[in-house]
Scaffold this motif. Structure first.
Motif, PDB file in Angstrom:
ATOM      1  N   ARG A 103       0.822  -1.206   0.000  1.00 52.97           N
ATOM      2  CA  ARG A 103       0.000   0.000   0.000  1.00 52.97           C
ATOM      3  C   ARG A 103       0.862   1.265   0.000  1.00 52.97           C
ATOM      4  O   ARG A 103       0.523   2.264  -0.617  1.00 52.97           O
ATOM      5  CB  ARG A 103      -0.920  -0.010   1.226  1.00 52.97           C
ATOM      6  CG  ARG A 103      -1.962   1.102   1.225  1.00 52.97           C
ATOM      7  CD  ARG A 103      -2.821   1.053   2.468  1.00 52.97           C
ATOM      8  NE  ARG A 103      -3.366  -0.278   2.692  1.00 52.97           N
ATOM      9  CZ  ARG A 103      -3.194  -0.988   3.808  1.00 52.97           C
ATOM     10  NH1 ARG A 103      -2.460  -0.485   4.792  1.00 52.97           N
ATOM     11  NH2 ARG A 103      -3.725  -2.170   3.945  1.00 52.97           N
ATOM     12  N   ARG A 104       2.002   1.216   0.684  1.00 53.86           N
ATOM     13  CA  ARG A 104       2.847   2.412   0.805  1.00 53.86           C
ATOM     14  C   ARG A 104       4.075   2.373  -0.101  1.00 53.86           C
ATOM     15  O   ARG A 104       4.995   3.161   0.062  1.00 53.86           O
ATOM     16  CB  ARG A 104       3.308   2.552   2.262  1.00 53.86           C
ATOM     17  CG  ARG A 104       2.167   2.644   3.266  1.00 53.86           C
ATOM     18  CD  ARG A 104       2.691   2.733   4.689  1.00 53.86           C
ATOM     19  NE  ARG A 104       1.624   2.694   5.670  1.00 53.86           N
ATOM     20  CZ  ARG A 104       1.819   2.638   6.990  1.00 53.86           C
ATOM     21  NH1 ARG A 104       3.065   2.605   7.467  1.00 53.86           N
ATOM     22  NH2 ARG A 104       0.798   2.609   7.831  1.00 53.86           N
ATOM     23  N   TRP A 105       4.092   1.448  -1.046  1.00 56.84           N
ATOM     24  CA  TRP A 105       5.287   1.168  -1.840  1.00 56.84           C
ATOM     25  C   TRP A 105       5.924   2.419  -2.429  1.00 56.84           C
ATOM     26  O   TRP A 105       7.135   2.622  -2.331  1.00 56.84           O
ATOM     27  CB  TRP A 105       4.947   0.180  -2.949  1.00 56.84           C
ATOM     28  CG  TRP A 105       6.147  -0.354  -3.665  1.00 56.84           C
ATOM     29  CD1 TRP A 105       6.684   0.099  -4.831  1.00 56.84           C
ATOM     30  CD2 TRP A 105       6.981  -1.434  -3.227  1.00 56.84           C
ATOM     31  NE1 TRP A 105       7.786  -0.647  -5.174  1.00 56.84           N
ATOM     32  CE2 TRP A 105       7.990  -1.594  -4.202  1.00 56.84           C
ATOM     33  CE3 TRP A 105       6.964  -2.290  -2.134  1.00 56.84           C
ATOM     34  CZ2 TRP A 105       8.974  -2.574  -4.107  1.00 56.84           C
ATOM     35  CZ3 TRP A 105       7.940  -3.257  -2.034  1.00 56.84           C
ATOM     36  CH2 TRP A 105       8.926  -3.393  -3.004  1.00 56.84           C
ATOM     37  N   ASP A 106       5.120   3.241  -3.054  1.00 65.61           N
ATOM     38  CA  ASP A 106       5.664   4.410  -3.751  1.00 65.61           C
ATOM     39  C   ASP A 106       6.268   5.443  -2.801  1.00 65.61           C
ATOM     40  O   ASP A 106       7.075   6.279  -3.226  1.00 65.61           O
ATOM     41  CB  ASP A 106       4.577   5.075  -4.607  1.00 65.61           C
ATOM     42  CG  ASP A 106       4.188   4.208  -5.800  1.00 65.61           C
ATOM     43  OD1 ASP A 106       5.038   3.417  -6.252  1.00 65.61           O
ATOM     44  OD2 ASP A 106       3.035   4.313  -6.254  1.00 65.61           O
ATOM     45  N   SER A 107       5.885   5.402  -1.538  1.00 67.40           N
ATOM     46  CA  SER A 107       6.414   6.372  -0.575  1.00 67.40           C
ATOM     47  C   SER A 107       7.569   5.806   0.247  1.00 67.40           C
ATOM     48  O   SER A 107       8.150   6.519   1.074  1.00 67.40           O
ATOM     49  CB  SER A 107       5.297   6.837   0.367  1.00 67.40           C
ATOM     50  OG  SER A 107       4.808   5.759   1.143  1.00 67.40           O
ATOM     51  N   PRO A 159      13.746   3.125  -1.769  1.00 73.11           N
ATOM     52  CA  PRO A 159      14.220   1.838  -2.292  1.00 73.11           C
ATOM     53  C   PRO A 159      15.040   1.040  -1.279  1.00 73.11           C
ATOM     54  O   PRO A 159      14.890  -0.184  -1.177  1.00 73.11           O
ATOM     55  CB  PRO A 159      15.059   2.244  -3.505  1.00 73.11           C
ATOM     56  CG  PRO A 159      14.428   3.511  -3.982  1.00 73.11           C
ATOM     57  CD  PRO A 159      13.999   4.222  -2.724  1.00 73.11           C
ATOM     58  N   ARG A 188      12.711  -0.566   1.144  1.00 79.73           N
ATOM     59  CA  ARG A 188      12.000  -1.702   0.552  1.00 79.73           C
ATOM     60  C   ARG A 188      12.889  -2.943   0.597  1.00 79.73           C
ATOM     61  O   ARG A 188      12.435  -4.032   0.965  1.00 79.73           O
ATOM     62  CB  ARG A 188      11.636  -1.407  -0.903  1.00 79.73           C
ATOM     63  CG  ARG A 188      10.703  -0.236  -1.124  1.00 79.73           C
ATOM     64  CD  ARG A 188      10.630   0.046  -2.621  1.00 79.73           C
ATOM     65  NE  ARG A 188       9.899   1.262  -2.916  1.00 79.73           N
ATOM     66  CZ  ARG A 188       9.907   1.865  -4.108  1.00 79.73           C
ATOM     67  NH1 ARG A 188      10.611   1.323  -5.099  1.00 79.73           N
ATOM     68  NH2 ARG A 188       9.222   2.966  -4.310  1.00 79.73           N
ATOM     69  N   ARG A 205       6.467  -7.017  -6.582  1.00 80.78           N
ATOM     70  CA  ARG A 205       6.099  -5.593  -6.682  1.00 80.78           C
ATOM     71  C   ARG A 205       7.271  -4.749  -7.156  1.00 80.78           C
ATOM     72  O   ARG A 205       7.096  -3.760  -7.893  1.00 80.78           O
ATOM     73  CB  ARG A 205       5.595  -5.089  -5.323  1.00 80.78           C
ATOM     74  CG  ARG A 205       5.192  -3.611  -5.317  1.00 80.78           C
ATOM     75  CD  ARG A 205       4.055  -3.357  -6.281  1.00 80.78           C
ATOM     76  NE  ARG A 205       3.691  -1.942  -6.307  1.00 80.78           N
ATOM     77  CZ  ARG A 205       4.273  -1.020  -7.080  1.00 80.78           C
ATOM     78  NH1 ARG A 205       5.289  -1.378  -7.878  1.00 80.78           N
ATOM     79  NH2 ARG A 205       3.875   0.231  -7.056  1.00 80.78           N
ATOM     80  N   GLY A 206       8.487  -5.112  -6.772  1.00 81.10           N
ATOM     81  CA  GLY A 206       9.633  -4.297  -7.144  1.00 81.10           C
ATOM     82  C   GLY A 206      10.463  -4.848  -8.282  1.00 81.10           C
ATOM     83  O   GLY A 206      11.488  -4.256  -8.639  1.00 81.10           O
ATOM     84  N   GLU A 238      11.561  -2.698 -11.198  1.00 78.16           N
ATOM     85  CA  GLU A 238      12.373  -1.531 -10.834  1.00 78.16           C
ATOM     86  C   GLU A 238      13.791  -1.905 -10.438  1.00 78.16           C
ATOM     87  O   GLU A 238      14.681  -1.049 -10.431  1.00 78.16           O
ATOM     88  CB  GLU A 238      11.707  -0.790  -9.660  1.00 78.16           C
ATOM     89  CG  GLU A 238      10.244  -0.427  -9.900  1.00 78.16           C
ATOM     90  CD  GLU A 238       9.516  -0.150  -8.593  1.00 78.16           C
ATOM     91  OE1 GLU A 238      10.180  -0.143  -7.533  1.00 78.16           O
ATOM     92  OE2 GLU A 238       8.291   0.038  -8.625  1.00 78.16           O
ATOM     93  N   MET A 264      -2.820  -3.114  -8.363  1.00 78.95           N
ATOM     94  CA  MET A 264      -2.166  -2.721  -9.599  1.00 78.95           C
ATOM     95  C   MET A 264      -2.976  -3.228 -10.795  1.00 78.95           C
ATOM     96  O   MET A 264      -3.667  -4.236 -10.709  1.00 78.95           O
ATOM     97  CB  MET A 264      -0.750  -3.298  -9.662  1.00 78.95           C
ATOM     98  CG  MET A 264       0.151  -2.876  -8.520  1.00 78.95           C
ATOM     99  SD  MET A 264       0.469  -1.097  -8.511  1.00 78.95           S
ATOM    100  CE  MET A 264       1.577  -0.958  -9.918  1.00 78.95           C
ATOM    101  N   PHE A 317       0.391  -4.364 -15.233  1.00 77.76           N
ATOM    102  CA  PHE A 317       1.537  -4.505 -14.335  1.00 77.76           C
ATOM    103  C   PHE A 317       1.924  -5.974 -14.186  1.00 77.76           C
ATOM    104  O   PHE A 317       3.096  -6.346 -14.304  1.00 77.76           O
ATOM    105  CB  PHE A 317       1.217  -3.912 -12.960  1.00 77.76           C
ATOM    106  CG  PHE A 317       2.173  -4.317 -11.880  1.00 77.76           C
ATOM    107  CD1 PHE A 317       3.372  -3.652 -11.709  1.00 77.76           C
ATOM    108  CD2 PHE A 317       1.888  -5.393 -11.041  1.00 77.76           C
ATOM    109  CE1 PHE A 317       4.268  -4.038 -10.720  1.00 77.76           C
ATOM    110  CE2 PHE A 317       2.776  -5.784 -10.052  1.00 77.76           C
ATOM    111  CZ  PHE A 317       3.966  -5.099  -9.898  1.00 77.76           C
TER     112      PHE A 317
END
Length: 258
Positions: free
Chosen positions: A82-86, A89, A92, A128-129, A132, A180, A184
């Motif tokens: 839920r907070r991945w983008d905030s 790296p 994470r 999820r990552g 990236e 997502m 994705f």
């Protein structure tokens, strides 16, 4: 240790608050079946709080309540997604590393459903990552799995269970809900196919290669009626589990919809 300073003031208050949160979390987890609405609402509140991840880690570190451990692993997964983008790296990566370290350290003493949830959480965070991350990070991840493959029998079994969790999460159409879009999942699946599937396949082959001599020796030493039959009762259960799970990984890889 003798002479070590005792926590005082804010430090002691924070420790007491965290201990209280762990106790409340355990209480809610044990009431999920009897009071699902109340317990569920509490766990959702914890997940939405700023201290949610800290509470989950404290539960994983200190709780002996199996269903609380299960809910804590689930919470880490859901809050991280839920907070991945905030999340930075590095944080994470640290979160994935922490979960993996917890599994390696604790998995022999937790219930199977707890282990399954923790490994699924690891797989979800990697998925999820995945798009990236650089090749060096992914290579390091598989190096860590290879180190489990090369270690003792217990570690081999853990490696096999992690591999099956990965290939199921990345390849299944029944993937975890990450909020997502379908695109994705399709993109990540294609990238894992190009840069991770073969590594999983090779690890599974290495596991089979590592336990094959043990299996062959046990079967050869068995009485004639068993030498060509089932290995149950003549081979360590962990060896049988490694073989079965590794074969499952190979089947998943070979069944991949290329």
């Amino acid at each position: 240790a003798a002479g070590a300073p005792k926590p005082t003031g804010a430090m002691a208050d924070a420790g007491d608050a965290l201990a209280g949160a762990v106790a409340a979390f355990e209480d809610a987890a044990t009431k999920c079946a009897l009071e699902p609405a109340t317990a569920g609402a509490y766990l959702q509140d914890v997940a939405a709080s700023d201290d949610g991840l800290a509470v989950a880690r404290a539960v994983l570190e200190s709780s002996a309540v199996h269903y609380a451990q299960f809910q804590a692993a689930l919470l880490v997964r859901d809050v991280a997604i839920r907070r991945w983008d905030s999340i930075a790296p590095a944080d994470r990566d640290a979160m994935r590393g922490y979960l993996m370290e917890w599994v390696v350290a604790r998995w022999g003493g937790v219930e199977r459903y707890v282990l399954r949830q923790a490994l699924q959480a690891v797989a979800v965070l990697w998925k999820r990552g995945w798009a990236e991350e650089g090749d060096d990070v992914k290579s390091s991840f598989f190096d860590n799995i290879a180190s489990l493959v090369d270690a003792d029998l217990s570690s081999k079994l853990l490696a096999a269970k992690l591999l099956i969790a990965l290939v199921e999460e990345f390849g299944s159409t029944k993937y975890s809900n990450m909020g997502m879009p379908l695109e994705f999942h399709n993109v990540v699946r294609a990238r894992f196919q190009a840069g991770g599937l073969l590594a999983v396949f090779r690890c599974a082959l290495s596991l089979l290669d590592a336990v094959a001599p043990v299996l062959a020796q046990a079967m050869a030493a068995a009485p004639p009626p068993l030498a060509t039959g089932s290995p149950d009762g003549i081979v360590d259960d962990a060896v049988v589990d490694v073989v079965g799970t590794s074969l499952g990984v190979l089947v998943e890889c070979l069944s991949w919809d290329f």
